[in-house]
Every structure is written in structure tokens, then in C-alpha cells.
Design an enzyme around this catalytic site. Structure first.
Site, PDB file in Angstrom:
ATOM      1  N   GLY A 590      16.514   1.538   6.575  1.00 29.39           N
ATOM      2  CA  GLY A 590      16.361   0.958   5.242  1.00 29.39           C
ATOM      3  C   GLY A 590      15.228   1.617   4.495  1.00 29.39           C
ATOM      4  O   GLY A 590      14.379   2.288   5.071  1.00 29.39           O
ATOM      5  N   GLY A 592      12.791   1.179   0.578  1.00 30.69           N
ATOM      6  CA  GLY A 592      12.483   0.473  -0.655  1.00 30.69           C
ATOM      7  C   GLY A 592      11.778   1.395  -1.620  1.00 30.69           C
ATOM      8  O   GLY A 592      11.788   2.618  -1.468  1.00 30.69           O
ATOM      9  N   MET A 594       8.606   1.841  -2.201  1.00 27.63           N
ATOM     10  CA  MET A 594       7.455   2.560  -1.665  1.00 27.63           C
ATOM     11  C   MET A 594       7.535   2.792  -0.172  1.00 27.63           C
ATOM     12  O   MET A 594       6.694   3.493   0.396  1.00 27.63           O
ATOM     13  CB  MET A 594       6.156   1.779  -1.942  1.00 27.63           C
ATOM     14  CG  MET A 594       5.451   2.134  -3.226  1.00 27.63           C
ATOM     15  SD  MET A 594       3.804   1.396  -3.234  1.00 27.63           S
ATOM     16  CE  MET A 594       3.009   2.307  -1.934  1.00 27.63           C
ATOM     17  N   VAL A 597      12.029   2.098   6.337  1.00 30.27           N
ATOM     18  CA  VAL A 597      12.028   1.378   7.601  1.00 30.27           C
ATOM     19  C   VAL A 597      12.867   2.166   8.601  1.00 30.27           C
ATOM     20  O   VAL A 597      13.982   2.612   8.275  1.00 30.27           O
ATOM     21  CB  VAL A 597      12.577  -0.050   7.441  1.00 30.27           C
ATOM     22  CG1 VAL A 597      12.519  -0.796   8.778  1.00 30.27           C
ATOM     23  CG2 VAL A 597      11.787  -0.801   6.381  1.00 30.27           C
ATOM     24  N   LYS A 612       7.922   0.163   9.642  1.00 27.66           N
ATOM     25  CA  LYS A 612       7.874   0.327   8.185  1.00 27.66           C
ATOM     26  C   LYS A 612       6.754   1.304   7.857  1.00 27.66           C
ATOM     27  O   LYS A 612       5.614   1.145   8.303  1.00 27.66           O
ATOM     28  CB  LYS A 612       7.638  -1.006   7.490  1.00 27.66           C
ATOM     29  CG  LYS A 612       7.379  -0.870   5.989  1.00 27.66           C
ATOM     30  CD  LYS A 612       7.511  -2.180   5.251  1.00 27.66           C
ATOM     31  CE  LYS A 612       8.957  -2.552   5.064  1.00 27.66           C
ATOM     32  NZ  LYS A 612       9.165  -3.652   4.117  1.00 27.66           N
ATOM     33  N   ASP A 710       5.466 -11.734  -2.434  1.00 27.02           N
ATOM     34  CA  ASP A 710       6.686 -10.950  -2.695  1.00 27.02           C
ATOM     35  C   ASP A 710       7.896 -11.603  -2.036  1.00 27.02           C
ATOM     36  O   ASP A 710       8.693 -10.948  -1.368  1.00 27.02           O
ATOM     37  CB  ASP A 710       6.502  -9.525  -2.180  1.00 27.02           C
ATOM     38  CG  ASP A 710       7.543  -8.564  -2.765  1.00 27.02           C
ATOM     39  OD1 ASP A 710       8.094  -8.881  -3.835  1.00 27.02           O
ATOM     40  OD2 ASP A 710       7.789  -7.521  -2.150  1.00 27.02           O
TER      41      ASP A 710
END
Length: 855
Positions: A590, A592, A594, A597, A612, A710
Site C-alpha cells: 500500500g 499514501g 507521504m 507500506v 510503513k 487523522d
């Protein structure tokens, strides 16, 4: 050993050149000072010191003092009838106080206005006027006359130079000092020398033919007001002109062909009641002062002894300036003594180094005691013998001896040279330096020993085999700790054999795992230089050359940021799996805005982890990068302390080439972004139970002073098979917030932010509950409660507009759902649920009611 003499010859040439250009001067001076400390010497008891020391400076204030203070001291000391007094302080500039300047200006104005002649004029006019007017004019004239007299009296009191001049005129046995700048002179001086110097000059015609004292270019003489009343003035040299105990201090200086005595020689001459006619130079011996012989070289330099008192006390009786001034010292102690007045080495800063008393006292005592250190002309012969002895040993004897016997012989010869130099110094005060021959013996011996070991293949130092094993073990230790560069540095010192090649090959594979392909290529090249066909290094050299640009941290300008298009995984056959810390990176799972993972594995315990990564160096620079790193570790530590069944477990955090990473529990399931589409919605009771579990997790975190910041579907993982719910990414928001603040933009979407978060206010747990409420709204309806075409409009709606009615978007919801959502989405935090547990209780009660209705 047949070539040892060539190495010895090279050592002789190099050391001889270095000695010739004065490279051993520091060692010579250290040895001279050592000999001086080891040689006892008794000073003359005829010298006393009045020291401007720290006590005096503390009592009378910082330097400079008023010269009237010096005059008072001279008057007090003179009552003891000393033989000679000498002031070593600089007196070459006038001492003008602000008050004296003002009075001098007033006196000049008084005279320029004609007021100094006014009394006589007024008296003349008064004789022509009637009695009353005549008397008034007489009184006015008398007042002006008294004012003029008082003005002169006050100026005289404030005139420090006049006070000292009067003190010198009343004490006719005071010598003054002057300094000079060395240099060559030609012609005649611009101004003639004052009488205080000319009456004490030496006979130049004889001295200049046989001796060559140092030449002075300029003289910094005391003021004429002082020289006129002084007994004499002598040159005072010091470190500022390159003179000292080791270099020697001159007994005289030449100034435009006139030979002027040093202050030490002048005082010694006057103390013996001699004149300059009693001084003559004896070639190869020194200066004859009456019946005294002062050993000196052609430049009339002497090396004064270093005198010491008993038990570490001062060599000369020393009285504090302030004690003498305040009457704490009986002046009769100075009777028939040479009294030196000036600062000591223990004085505070601000006083010239040339005026220190200790060196001057040692010079005078060395002259009067005839025990100055000197180097006679013949001293060069034992020095030459030392060089010849060292050369014979290195060129002829050393090649014939074994290592141990050669070392013992070298030590014995060096000791003999030092002893042969110390004996005449101790006994007769004769100095010559053995450092050149001694260094030649020492350096030549070790140079030839080094050559023998290199040529015999034994390594640089004794015990090299043990050192090599230690080098191998140390390299393996560095490699196990991930310090691959230090491991490579150790392995390169090992002899090339199968074992070493195996170590280097394993090190190169570790470099590949670290994505440091350029370093791996360097190690493969090193192996190939010794064995090109070793294993598969040819293929690996080509592969690492191709991949040398692929590193954990992208090169500037590559545009390849990890987490934004970059990856640790390189699809290239034969490439070792990358490593982050102790974890093997298996695959990317995965990414995102910034972060990226990866699925990873801890090889030590066989545990699968999620890793991460945050490429901090691509977002931050310099001091900001260090601050963000510190914050990252603080947040990771805080999140790692959270232990709750609905919060993902943090195992480890670290940094690899400016890439920060967090190793955490590997979760099975999918995040809730897979269940926010209208066709993918979960049952209402399931949604409420998921959100309730998240609320309980947040309640636990808030009680431990941790705010998530978040909360959104992407950070909640749900396992459909087991019903497990995990809240992830605690603390990561703080790191991304730093990037948002720096760039001035908001990364991603603010759809899940609370009004206070958008406003930049201080957050607490109720902000997380608002974000959780938006997540619940979207899971129930398939759309977020706030959406807009622009970021500004979206932020405005979240901050100011009410959310859509839940039942208007989905009419099949139970009546208990809407009030919960309405309360958790209140703009004012005080009107929301105040804790996560409060929210969870309401959600679970509603979910239970829904399940009961569906039975």
C-alpha cells in the site's frame, strides 16, 4: 638487510636538512628548559622586587595607574637608601587626565583673553580714578590674580607626569627602561640621543670590530621630563623582539653605530660602581665587566639562569606594590639593594610582557654571579661528533645487528648523547643541543625496522597475525551491526585468501540488501582485482552497475520519492531482498501521500510485519529534518506504548539512510475505504459496532494523552471473517502536519477534519470523535457529509454549515442512529460526546436494539 644503509642514508639527509632549517627548535627549547629546572642555581641576595601583582591591581584598580602613585612609591622606597631602583614600566607617552585637559584649555583661554595681564592693567587704571572706583578695581585685580594662582596650583596637582618627574628629581638613583624594534639603520638618527643614554653608551670602536650586538631600528624612549632626572636608561627586550631564556637576551643593542647597554647590564655596572670604560669584549669569551667575566657570544647574548627559591618560594624577595605604598613594609629592607619595580608574571593582563620582573632579575643575577648559560665556539665540535656517531651506527652498525640488540644500542646511544649534553650544562653552564643526533638515531632505527618488517612480509607492527584476527572479528562485528562501511575498511586490511573473499562476498550481498548498489559494486571490483573468476561476481558487477542509481534515498533531481512513485522493491532477477533495519522487505502492500507500506519479515523470530516508510529527507532539510526526526521517534514511542485490542501494535521504529520506518503488527483484512461505496455498504449494526470499537480505542488513547489527528476510513482495518477492528497510524499525522505547515498546503483531503483542526486550534480527543463521526456517516450513507468542488468551499462547509439530515439520505435507518450522528458532528466541541466511551455506549446500545428488531 643489504639495503639498510640506503634507508639510513635517506634518514641522515632528511633529518640533517630539517635540523639545518630549525625544525627541531621546539624540542631544543624543551630540553633546555628541562636542563635548567634540573640544575640548581643560587640567586644573588642583592636584588629585591616590588611587584605590581594581582593584589595591587585589586587594591589600586586596573592599569594604568596615576603616575603620581609611582612617584609616591619611589619616595617611600628611597627612604630605605637602596643602591639602585629601576622602573620597568613604559613611560613613552604623556598621561593626561580629562580634568587636566579641561584646565589647560581654561588656562589657554584665560591667557588668550588677556586676563593674565588684567591685574596690572586694573591697578594702573585705579590710580587715575577716585578712591571708591579705585578700590573696586583693586579687589577685582586681586581676585583675578588669586584665580590664576589657584588654576596653576590645581593644574600642577593634576599633572601626573610632573609628579613623577619631581619624584625622579628627588631620587637620583632611578634607572628607566625603554623598548626597541629590531632592524638595520643607516646614516644618522633624526634626533640626537638624550644625555641619559649617551653618558652610558659603550665604546663602539672596539665592540663593533669584535662583536655584533643586535641592531635597533627605533627606540621607544621615556619622555624627556623623566629622562632628564633619571640615573640612566637601558634597553629592555623580551618575547616581542624574539628574546628569551632559550634564545638568549642581549647585553647591548646597536643604534646608528652607538652601543647602548641593556637595562640588566646598566644596573649591574652601576651596582658595582663601574663605568662604561670598565667594560670590554674578549673574543671567544664574552664581556669583561671590571673583574667579572660574563660569558656571551659575538652577538653579546646570554642565557640567564632560572633561579628558584627554597621549597618553591620566589627566588628573589618580592614585596607587593600596595604593601610598600601603604607602609606595610619597612623601607630599610631595601638598604644597598637593587630594587626592581614592575609587573610580575602573575599580574593581570594589560601590562606589557617586556616589563616583567622575573627575567630581568635573572639576567642581573646571572651577570653578577657569572653563571649565565652560554654556548662557546667549541660546542659545535661535540655536536658534530654526535651526528657522526649516529650516522656510523645507522649506516654501518645497525645492518649488522638483530632487531632487539639494535634497539638496545639505539637507546644506549641516545641516553649517552643526552648525558653528554647535560653534564657540561650542569657543571659549567655550557649548552649544546643533542636533539638532532638523538632524533636521527630514533627515527633511523624505526625506519629501518619498518623496512625490515615490510620486506619480510610480517606486517607493519609486531604481533600482526593477532592484529589481523582482531581486524577480522571487528569487521564481522561491524557488519552484524549494519555498519558496512566500517566493516569493509577492516576487511581490506586482511590478506587475500578464501576466507577473506568469502567475507567480502557476504559484505557485498549485505550492501545489495541495503540498496547501496554503488558500494556493492566497489566490493565486487575489489574482489575481482584479486580473483576475477570468483563465484558469480562478473554478473553481479554488471547488475550492480546498472542498479547503482537505485538507493533507499533517491538522488537529488531524480523525482523518485519513496511513497510517491518510488519503491524499495526492484523487479530484477538476482537482486537481494532489501533490508530496513533488521527486517527483510518482501513486497509493497500500500501507499499514501507521504508513505509506503511493505510486507516485511523479522528473520530473527520469523514474524511477519507491516513496515510503513516515511522518506523524511525528501520533505525536510537541515535543522528542520533533525527536528522532524526527533518528533517521529517521540510519536513512535508514544504510539508504541498503547496496548489495546483495537489499536495496531507497534514493534519497532528506526531510520535507514534518512528513510524513517515503523514496524507494526501485520493485519489481515481491508481498510474501510472498501466499504464506503453505495454498493459496498456494510449492515448498519455492523457499522455501529465497528465505530464503537474505534471509539473505545480512541477513549483508551485519549486517557493516555494521545490524540490521533487523522481518523478516517483508510486508517481503520476490518477483518470481515473475524470481525476484528484495528485503528492504525497513531502519531503519523503529527509528522505529515509538519510537512503541511512547511509547504503551506494541506496534503490529501480535509473531509474528515474537525472545525477546530481546520482552524489550527489546540486539539483534544473530541476532535478525533468528530472525525470518527464523519467516518460513520460515510459508512452509513456512502458519501461524506461535507463535499464541495474547491478546498476553500469544503473547509467553509465543515466549519459553518450543518451536515445533511441522515434520514434524508437513508430512510431505512433506525431512529436511534440519527441523534448519535447529530451529536457527534456538533461544531462546538462542548456539545459533542466528551469521551469515546460515552459515544461507544450509545452506538452499542443502538446496534443491540437494531439486532433485536431484526430477530
Amino acid at each position: 638487510m643489504s639495503k639498510d644503509w640506503l634507508w639510513a642514508l635517506a634518514a641522515i639527509v632528511v633529518l640533517g636538512l630539517l635540523s639545518g632549517i630549525g625544525q627541531f627548535r621546539g624540542l631544543d627549547e624543551s630540553l633546555f628548559n628541562l636542563f635548567a629546572r634540573l640544575t640548581p642555581a643560587s640567586p644573588t641576595p642583592r636584588i629585591d622586587l616590588i611587584a605590581i601583582d594581582k593584589r595591587s591591581l585589586k587594591s589600586l584598580g586596573q592599569w594604568p595607574w596615576p603616575r603620581s602613585t609611582l612617584a609616591r612609591l619611589l619616595d617611600i622606597a628611597a627612604t630605605g637608601n637602596p643602591k639602585i631602583m629601576a622602573l620597568t614600566l613604559p613611560l613613552d607617552t604623556p598621561q593626561v587626565t580629562p580634568g587636566l585637559e579641561a584646565l589647560e584649555h581654561l588656562s589657554m583661554r584665560f591667557k588668550s583673553e588677556g586676563l593674565s595681564e588684567a591685574p596690572a592693567t586694573l591697578a594702573h587704571l585705579g590710580r587715575r580714578l577716585p578712591a571708591p572706583e579705585s578700590e573696586r578695581l583693586a579687589r577685582l585685580g586681586a581676585s583675578l590674580d588669586r584665580f590664576s594662582t589657584q588654576l596653576r596650583t590645581t593644574m600642577n596637582k593634576l599633572d601626573q607626569d610632573r609628579s613623577l618627574g619631581l619624584g625622579l628629581s628627588q631620587n637620583h638613583h632611578v634607572d628607566l627602561a625603554y623598548t626597541y624594534a629590531p632592524g638595520v639603520t643607516q646614516g644618522a638618527p633624526e634626533t640626537p640621543l638624550p644625555a641619559a643614554l649617551t653618558r652610558n653608551r659603550l665604546t663602539a670602536s672596539t665592540l663593533l670590530k669584535q662583536a655584533s650586538p643586535p641592531s635597533a631600528y627605533t627606540l621607544d624612549l621615556p619622555l624627556n621630563a623623566f629622562l632628564t632626572h633619571a640615573l640612566g636608561a637601558g634597553a629592555l627586550g623580551g618575547s616581542a623582539v624574539g628574546w628569551g631564556r632559550f634564545t638568549g637576551t642581549p647585553l647591548a643593542v646597536s643604534y646608528y653605530g652607538q652601543i647602548l647597554p641593556s637595562l640588566a647590564l646598566l644596573i649591574a655596572m652601576q651596582s658595582l660602581n663601574l663605568s662604561t670604560s670598565d667594560i670590554r669584549y674578549l673574543p671567544e669569551q664574552g664581556l669583561k665587566l671590571g673583574s667579572l667575566l660574563i660569558h656571551a657570544d659575538r652577538s653579546l647574548r646570554i642565557h640567564p639562569r632560572t633561579y628558584r627559591g627554597v621549597g618553591g618560594s620566589p627566588a628573589f624577595k618580592t614585596y607587593s606594590f600596595t604593601d610598600v605604598l601603604n607602609g606595610n613594609v619597612d623601607p630599610t629592607v631595601f638598604r644597598d639593594k637593587i630594587v626592581l619595580i614592575g609587573p610580575t608574571d602573575a599580574s593581570a593582563d594589560g601590562l606589557p610582557g617586556e616589563s616583567r620582573l622575573e627575567l630581568l632579575a635573572d639576567q642581573i643575577s646571572s651577570i653578577l654571579g657569572q653563571d649565565a648559560i652560554y654556548s662557546p665556539a667549541w660546542s659545535r665540535y661535540p655536536l658534530m661528533a654526535g651526528w657522526i656517531l649516529a650516522a656510523i651506527y645507522l649506516v654501518w652498525l645497525l645492518p649488522l645487528l638483530g632487531n632487539r640488540l639494535a634497539g638496545a644500542t639505539a637507546i644506549a646511544l641516545i641516553s649517552a648523547l643526552v648525558a653528554a649534553s647535560f653534564y657540561p650544562f650542569y657543571t659549567y653552564g655550557i649548552w649544546y643541543s643533542p636533539t638532532g643526533p638523538a632524533l636521527l638515531l630514533f627515527a633511523g632505527f624505526w625506519l629501518i625496522m619498518l623496512k625490515r618488517r615490510l620486506y619480510s612480509g610480517k606486517g607493519l607492527l609486531p604481533g600482526s597475525n593477532a592484529n589481523l584476527e582482531n581486524m577480522r572479528v571487528l569487521g564481522l562485528a561491524f557488519q552484524s551491526q549494519g555498519q558496512l562501511d566500517m566493516a569493509f575498511d577492516r576487511f581490506r586490511h586482511l590478506p587475500i585468501n578464501e576466507q577473506t573473499l568469502e567475507l567480502l562476498y557476504g559484505l557485498a550481498l549485505d550492501y545489495e540488501r541495503k540498496r547501496r548498489f554503488d558500494k556493492a559494486h566497489t566490493v565486487y571490483e575489489y574482489i575481482a582485482r584479486h580473483r576475477r573468476s570468483y563465484r558469480d561476481i562478473r554478473e553481479r558487477m554488471k547488475r550492480t552497475q546498472t542498479l547503482s542509481e537505485a538507493t533507499l534515498t533517491p538522488q537529488p533531481g531524480s523525482g523518485d520519492k519513496i511513497g510517491n512513485g518510488g519503491t524499495l522493491i526492484l523487479r530484477h532477477s538476482g537482486v537481494q531482498k532489501p533490508m530496513l533495519g533488521r527486517y527483510e522487505v518482501e513486497k509493497e502492500i500500500g501507499r499514501g501521500a507521504m508513505s509506503t507500506v511493505y510486507e516485511g519479515r523479522d528473520p530473527k523470530i520469523g514474524r511477519t510485519v507491516a513496515i510503513k516508510t516515511l522518506p523524511l529527507s525528501t520533505e525536510f532539510q537541515g535543522e528542520e529534518l533533525e527536528q522532524v526526526k526527533a518528533r517521529f521517534y517521540r510519536e513512535a514511542e508514544t504510539a508504541g506504548q498503547l496496548s489495546h485490542p483495537n489499536i495496531v501494535t507497534i514493534y519497532d521504529a528506526g531510520e535507514e539512510d534518512d528513510v524513517a520506518y515503523i514496524a507494526m503488527e501485520y493485519l489481515k483484512g481491508r481498510n474501510l475505504t472498501h466499504f464506503v461505496g453505495r454498493e459496498d455498504l456494510l449492515p448498519v449494526s455492523v457499522v455501529l459496532e465497528i465505530v464503537a470499537k474505534c471509539a473505545l480505542a480512541l477513549d483508551y488513547a485519549h486517557r493516555h494523552q494521545v490524540v490521533h489527528r487523522d481518523v478516517k476510513p483508510a486508517n481503520i482495518v476490518y477483518n470481515v471473517d473475524t470481525g476484528d477492528v484495528k485503528l492504525t497510524d497513531f502519531g503519523i499525522a503529527r509528522i505529515t502536519d509538519a510537512s503541511k505547515t512547511r509547504t503551506g498546503v494541506i496534503m490529501g483531503t480535509p473531509s474528515y477534519m474537525s472545525p477546530e483542526q481546520l482552524a489550527g486550534r489546540k486539539l483534544d480527543g473530541r476532535s478525533d470523535l468528530f472525525s470518527l463521526g464523519i467516518t460513520c456517516f460515510q459508512l452509513l450513507t456512502g458519501a461524506p457529509p461535507f463535499h464541495a468542488d474547491t478546498m476553500a468551499t469544503l473547509m467553509y462547509k465543515i466549519t459553518n454549515e450543518a451536515h445533511p439530515a441522515l434520514n434524508a439520505l437513508r430512510d431505512d435507518l433506525a431512529p436511534c442512529v440519527s441523534p448519535i450522528i447529530n451529536k457527534v458532528l456538533q461544531k462546538n466541541p462542548d456539545k459533542r460526546f466528551q469521551t469515546g466511551r460515552e459515544l461507544a455506549n450509545q452506538l452499542l446500545r443502538c446496534a443491540r436494539d437494531i439486532r433485536e428488531q431484526n430477530l
